[in-house]
Design an enzyme around this catalytic site. Structure first.
Site, mmCIF file in Angstrom:
data_model
loop_
_atom_site.group_PDB
_atom_site.id
_atom_site.type_symbol
_atom_site.label_atom_id
_atom_site.label_comp_id
_atom_site.label_asym_id
_atom_site.label_seq_id
_atom_site.Cartn_x
_atom_site.Cartn_y
_atom_site.Cartn_z
ATOM 1 N N ASP A 170 6.776 3.842 -21.737
ATOM 2 C CA ASP A 170 5.952 3.755 -22.947
ATOM 3 C C ASP A 170 5.337 2.358 -23.005
ATOM 4 O O ASP A 170 5.728 1.520 -23.810
ATOM 5 C CB ASP A 170 6.837 4.038 -24.168
ATOM 6 C CG ASP A 170 6.064 4.059 -25.475
ATOM 7 O OD1 ASP A 170 4.853 4.365 -25.439
ATOM 8 O OD2 ASP A 170 6.668 3.775 -26.523
ATOM 9 N N ASP A 198 1.791 1.373 -22.943
ATOM 10 C CA ASP A 198 0.338 1.413 -23.077
ATOM 11 C C ASP A 198 -0.213 0.340 -24.009
ATOM 12 O O ASP A 198 -1.406 0.325 -24.306
ATOM 13 C CB ASP A 198 -0.105 2.794 -23.584
ATOM 14 C CG ASP A 198 0.495 3.134 -24.936
ATOM 15 O OD1 ASP A 198 1.653 2.741 -25.195
ATOM 16 O OD2 ASP A 198 -0.173 3.804 -25.745
ATOM 17 N N ASP A 246 15.317 4.277 -30.473
ATOM 18 C CA ASP A 246 14.472 3.098 -30.250
ATOM 19 C C ASP A 246 14.909 1.964 -31.162
ATOM 20 O O ASP A 246 15.644 1.063 -30.762
ATOM 21 C CB ASP A 246 13.009 3.456 -30.480
ATOM 22 C CG ASP A 246 12.067 2.259 -30.301
ATOM 23 O OD1 ASP A 246 12.525 1.200 -29.843
ATOM 24 O OD2 ASP A 246 10.878 2.389 -30.631
ATOM 25 N N LYS A 251 2.446 9.701 -32.917
ATOM 26 C CA LYS A 251 3.077 9.073 -34.069
ATOM 27 C C LYS A 251 2.980 10.028 -35.262
ATOM 28 O O LYS A 251 1.909 10.576 -35.545
ATOM 29 C CB LYS A 251 2.370 7.757 -34.413
ATOM 30 C CG LYS A 251 2.518 6.675 -33.354
ATOM 31 C CD LYS A 251 3.888 6.046 -33.379
ATOM 32 C CE LYS A 251 3.945 4.805 -32.502
ATOM 33 N NZ LYS A 251 5.277 4.158 -32.521
ATOM 34 N N CYS A 277 7.153 -0.884 -25.060
ATOM 35 C CA CYS A 277 6.548 -2.149 -25.463
ATOM 36 C C CYS A 277 6.154 -2.025 -26.926
ATOM 37 O O CYS A 277 6.220 -0.953 -27.513
ATOM 38 C CB CYS A 277 5.331 -2.485 -24.614
ATOM 39 S SG CYS A 277 3.929 -1.356 -24.839
ATOM 40 N N ARG A 297 3.403 1.187 -40.609
ATOM 41 C CA ARG A 297 2.408 0.121 -40.695
ATOM 42 C C ARG A 297 1.074 0.562 -40.101
ATOM 43 O O ARG A 297 0.980 1.557 -39.396
ATOM 44 C CB ARG A 297 2.881 -1.137 -39.969
ATOM 45 C CG ARG A 297 3.032 -0.964 -38.456
ATOM 46 C CD ARG A 297 3.185 -2.314 -37.788
ATOM 47 N NE ARG A 297 3.446 -2.216 -36.367
ATOM 48 C CZ ARG A 297 3.081 -3.122 -35.472
ATOM 49 N NH1 ARG A 297 2.445 -4.213 -35.859
ATOM 50 N NH2 ARG A 297 3.361 -2.980 -34.192
ATOM 51 N N GLU A 349 11.486 10.605 -30.794
ATOM 52 C CA GLU A 349 11.931 9.215 -30.824
ATOM 53 C C GLU A 349 12.255 8.780 -32.245
ATOM 54 O O GLU A 349 11.455 8.961 -33.157
ATOM 55 C CB GLU A 349 10.830 8.324 -30.237
ATOM 56 C CG GLU A 349 11.187 6.859 -30.110
ATOM 57 C CD GLU A 349 10.125 6.083 -29.345
ATOM 58 O OE1 GLU A 349 10.254 4.848 -29.261
ATOM 59 O OE2 GLU A 349 9.179 6.711 -28.834
ATOM 60 N N LYS A 353 13.174 -2.377 -25.241
ATOM 61 C CA LYS A 353 12.010 -3.252 -25.353
ATOM 62 C C LYS A 353 12.476 -4.699 -25.236
ATOM 63 O O LYS A 353 13.473 -5.080 -25.861
ATOM 64 C CB LYS A 353 11.291 -3.039 -26.690
ATOM 65 C CG LYS A 353 10.701 -1.643 -26.836
ATOM 66 C CD LYS A 353 10.083 -1.437 -28.208
ATOM 67 C CE LYS A 353 9.498 -0.029 -28.326
ATOM 68 N NZ LYS A 353 9.006 0.265 -29.692
ATOM 69 N N LYS A 378 2.184 10.484 -26.564
ATOM 70 C CA LYS A 378 3.173 10.304 -27.637
ATOM 71 C C LYS A 378 2.446 10.328 -28.969
ATOM 72 O O LYS A 378 1.512 9.549 -29.184
ATOM 73 C CB LYS A 378 3.934 8.980 -27.468
ATOM 74 C CG LYS A 378 5.017 8.796 -28.535
ATOM 75 C CD LYS A 378 5.929 7.630 -28.228
ATOM 76 C CE LYS A 378 5.378 6.314 -28.688
ATOM 77 N NZ LYS A 378 6.396 5.238 -28.655
ATOM 78 N N ASP A 435 7.111 10.515 -32.061
ATOM 79 C CA ASP A 435 7.754 9.289 -32.533
ATOM 80 C C ASP A 435 7.631 9.217 -34.048
ATOM 81 O O ASP A 435 6.544 9.036 -34.592
ATOM 82 C CB ASP A 435 7.096 8.063 -31.893
ATOM 83 C CG ASP A 435 7.834 6.764 -32.222
ATOM 84 O OD1 ASP A 435 8.857 6.824 -32.944
ATOM 85 O OD2 ASP A 435 7.396 5.704 -31.756
#
Length: 358
Positions: A317, A319, A240, A160, A292, A23, A215, A264, A158, A187
């Protein structure tokens, strides 16, 4: 006694687009839950909503919170240890809504007890460290963003990535920009097939480039695939999206599918459930990292308190609040370089909601 649950929504812009394998977001619909008691106190929680992650929206949270969850909480003592189970029994699913209500109620209880939110959960410190997440982007853009994050004081970043990412080229560029002392996490947000994940990660290993962990490399439901990646790759695996409930964790433990799990609150349904999962993982020798979603410092503060209670020495994680332009509240937690500093006031230390929140 709890007298009322209310939902407050506000749309806040992001400082920059947040881009993952699944997304892109340019703003955040912050969804806050307020629990009021008969002494005039207000406790606060946040429902981190996403159709792809929690299956919830601000509208669904409002319906659940101001309907069955309010019915279950009204007239109850905020310090009642049975409240988390009552919240879970009030609605099926709706994990983010349940989490926000539990956080708001725990905030009330901590205020009444004159202790911080984290102390009520067993946290011994008012700060935890976080990584900085970098959106999926071109290699030059990621390289520049990594350098900026390190200059801002982050010792862990991290990245993406998606199925089209040339992971070796990306890691070479990032390492060239930040050196070898900064920890780098990857991730994939479920972007790879099992074989593609193995090929990409083995490529990085063969190139001798250090990655702290990867991740969720494969689909959340593919626990066997996750276990296969872990078996054939030396880089530690962090689960995750695959970990929401105790049953999910048990499947991961049974197959040896992960070295650590990312917990989370919006997935697990609140601090109590997250801490139970953390204890189960620790007992099995599996690491715990608290994460989060895109959420404000209200939700991040609750998650940071959980992190301080179950894994205080880990870089988490958390932020999410740094991505927002502004805050929906006055008071509460704040960031100092790579640390989240929790309020020393009772509860979460939130003084009021900001003007413009409805």
């Amino acid at each position: 006694m709890i007298t009322q649950l209310l939902v407050h929504c506000r749309r806040l812009a992001l400082a920059q687009p947040f881009v993952t394998a699944v997304r892109r977001a340019d703003h955040l619909d912050v969804t806050l839950v307020e629990a009021r008691d008969d002494s005039g106190r207000s406790g606060w929680g946040e429902a981190a909503v996403s159709w792809r992650v929690t299956g919830e929206s601000p509208e669904s949270v409002t319906a659940a919170v101001e309907g069955p969850l309010a019915d279950a909480m009204r007239g109850r003592d905020a310090a009642d240890p049975d409240l988390p189970d009552a919240i879970s029994a009030a609605v099926w699913g709706n994990a983010a809504a349940r989490s926000a209500v539990e956080c708001a109620v725990l905030d009330l209880a901590a205020q009444r007890a004159g202790e911080t939110f984290g102390a009520g959960l067993g946290a011994g410190s008012l700060s935890v460290r976080t990584d900085m997440t970098l959106s999926a982007a071109s290699i030059p853009a990621t390289e520049a963003a990594a350098g900026t994050a390190v200059a801002q004081g982050f010792g862990t970043i991290k990245l993406k990535v998606n199925a089209a990412t040339d992971l070796v080229a990306l890691m070479r560029a990032v390492r060239s920009a930040i050196g070898d002392d900064v920890r780098v996490r990857i991730d994939a947000n479920q972007a790879w097939s099992t074989e593609d994940a193995i090929e990409c990660l083995r490529g990085v290993e063969s190139a001798g480039i250090a990655i702290e962990l990867v991740e969720q490399p494969v689909a959340a439901a593919d626990i066997a695939g996750l276990a296969e990646v872990r078996r054939r790759v030396g880089i530690p695996i962090l689960a995750d999206e695959a970990v929401r409930t105790a049953d999910d964790l048990d499947r991961i433990l049974a197959l040896g599918a992960a070295d650590a799990v990312n917990l989370k609150l919006a997935k697990s349904g609140g601090p109590t459930a997250a801490l139970r999962l953390a204890a189960r993982a620790h007992d099995a020798g599996v690491g715990v990292l608290v994460g989060c979603m895109l959420e404000s410092a209200v939700g991040v503060a609750s998650a940071a308190a959980v992190a301080g209670a179950c894994a205080p020495d880990r870089v988490h994680d958390l932020d999410g609040g740094l991505w927002l332009v502004g805050s929906p509240v006055v008071g509460g937690a704040h960031y100092d370089e790579d640390r989240i500093i929790l309020s020393s006031l009772p509860g979460l230390g939130i003084q009021t909601i900001t003007e413009g929140t409805r």
